[in-house]
Design an enzyme around this catalytic site. Structure first.
Site, PDB file in Angstrom:
ATOM      1  CD1 TRP A  26       0.396   0.383   3.321  1.00 54.88           C
ATOM      2  CD2 TRP A  26      -0.330  -1.727   3.039  1.00 54.88           C
ATOM      3  NE1 TRP A  26       0.828  -0.355   4.390  1.00 54.88           N
ATOM      4  CE2 TRP A  26       0.400  -1.653   4.257  1.00 54.88           C
ATOM      5  CE3 TRP A  26      -0.883  -2.945   2.659  1.00 54.88           C
ATOM      6  CZ2 TRP A  26       0.588  -2.770   5.081  1.00 54.88           C
ATOM      7  CZ3 TRP A  26      -0.700  -4.041   3.484  1.00 54.88           C
ATOM      8  CH2 TRP A  26       0.024  -3.950   4.675  1.00 54.88           C
ATOM      9  CD  GLU A  39      -3.201   3.568   7.108  1.00 61.16           C
ATOM     10  OE1 GLU A  39      -3.250   3.235   8.304  1.00 61.16           O
ATOM     11  OE2 GLU A  39      -2.135   3.664   6.487  1.00 61.16           O
ATOM     12  CB  CYS A 219      15.580   9.708  21.771  1.00 59.32           C
ATOM     13  SG  CYS A 219      14.448   8.611  22.662  1.00 59.32           S
TER      14      CYS A 219
END
Length: 393
Positions: A26, A39, A219
DNA sequence: AATTCGGGGAA
DNA sequence: TTCCCAGAATT
């Protein structure tokens, strides 16, 4: 991470994605229809499970018009085994709405008006298909964003969700209209794909591979060593044990009785054999499969249940029957349930199908065309294999 | 805010 | 086995 860090963050993310992103089917299109189907299938469902379903579904219904024109039972049949069947019913209803409308909604708000499309799915379709700067938060990005932000609270609470959605919007590239200039030239859909991929393959639930992470410099969890503490795990649901019984009532010509489940029932729209949850005192003495191998002979433990089932079948369907063959015992764990399903055969004695309900006599071999639940399919397969010939079972 | 949804895959 | 999954709708 400050706004000044965002361009470098996006560049590192996209470089990594270009090199390591999976070639998922997809991702090869910008057509909203196959993207939307993917989805919806991917809601609470792993990529590995979805791929073959997505391919079969798109082959059967290549366009939103084809899906809208299909009978709901055909849609459910292709969905069989994926679970959460309201997704398929909503998908079908939404296809009809799109066709009726004449075009796809091209905004998050418009997409969210479609049944089965929530905040995540609307953002996904808007960004992947239409290139709109729409944020997304789902399982992978929830984990990634919680760690990037070093979010110590519950990321599933409303406060946590607000923080994550805010961050999801902040990392998107500025659009031309927002910046008042030429824009960044970066596709928001690509950024969204990249963060999901990173969350799914590097920033994993257990033992995240921070050494391979292109954005570990930004992070908060990594720089403070809190990767394994963030995010807080989801609360585990308590397991419910249930025992159910189901009956395949056979007519003289070998056909068995099935009914389509009502809209207000679980498995709405799917077909099923008459199925019941008998009082526990009727099932506790039924011997287990292991206790009566290799066959499933009936014993005194079954007798009160068989009589109860005979009455239950008549009340539900109008058909009088004698329940009298142990055909299968299924143990099935699904979501928060552990189910013991006792499957019996019965013989029609008389009576007419109750009006109002959708019921059908069908040859076991023809059950392949009807959408069934997981356990219903197991029973149907057994019936077809049994050939189940001869006199009273 | 909490629950339902009744499936599968990976470890 | 256990835990998690490209969530949404309902209560």
């Amino acid at each position: 991470m400050t706004d000044a860090d965002l361009p470098a963050f996006r560049a590192a993310l996209l470089d990594w994605y270009a090199a390591h992103g999976r070639d998922l089917p997809w991702r090869r299109t910008r057509d909203p229809y196959p993207i939307w189907v993917s989805e919806v299938m991917l809601q609470q469902t792993t990529v590995a499970a979805v791929v073959p379903y997505w391919e079969r579904f798109l082959e059967a219904f290549p366009t939103v018009e084809a899906l809208a024109a299909a009978p709901e039972s055909a849609v459910l049949r292709l969905w069989e085994g994926l679970g959460y069947y309201s997704r398929a019913r909503n998908l079908h209803a939404a296809a009809k709405a799109v066709v009726e409308r004449g075009e796809w909604p091209r905004s998050v708000e418009g997409l969210r008006d479609l049944p089965g499309v929530g905040r995540y799915t609307a953002g996904a379709v808007a960004s992947f298909a239409f290139g709109l700067p729409a944020p997304i938060v789902e399982a992978n990005t929830l984990r990634l964003y919680a760690r990037l932000l070093a979010y110590r609270g519950d990321p599933r609470s409303s406060a946590g969700q607000a923080a994550l959605w805010d961050f999801a919007e902040r990392i998107l590239p500025p659009s031309p209209s927002e910046s008042g200039e030429s824009g960044s030239g970066v596709d928001p859909g690509l950024v969204n794909q990249a963060v999901m991929e990173l969350g799914g393959t590097v920033c994993t639930v257990k033992e995240p591979r921070c050494g391979e992470c292109p954005v570990s410099d930004w992070c908060g969890a990594f720089t403070t060593g809190l990767q394994s503490e963030i995010p807080l795990p989801k609360a585990r649901p308590k397991i419910t044990e249930v025992t159910e019984a189901t009956v395949a009532v056979r007519r003289a010509d070998g056909a068995v009785l099935v009914r389509q489940r009502d809209a207000d029932e679980r498995w709405a729209g799917l077909w099923d054999f008459p199925r019941f949850e008998p009082p526990s005192e009727l099932t506790t003495n039924v011997p287990t499969l292991d206790a009566r191998q290799p066959a499933l002979p009936l014993g005194d433990g079954d007798t009160p249940l068989l009589a109860w089932l005979s009455t239950a079948v008549q009340e539900q369907t109008g058909v009088r029957c004698e329940v009298g063959a142990g055909l299968l015992e299924i143990r099935h764990g699904v979501t928060r349930y552990r189910i013991r399903l006792l499957c019996y055969g019965g013989t029609r004695l008389g009576g007419r199908l109750r009006s109002g309900a959708t019921m059908r006599w069908i040859q076991p071999a023809a059950l392949t065309d009807l959408p069934l639940s997981k356990t219903g399919r197991q029973f149907a397969t057994r019936l077809a294999d049994l050939s189940w010939e001869g006199d009273s079972p």
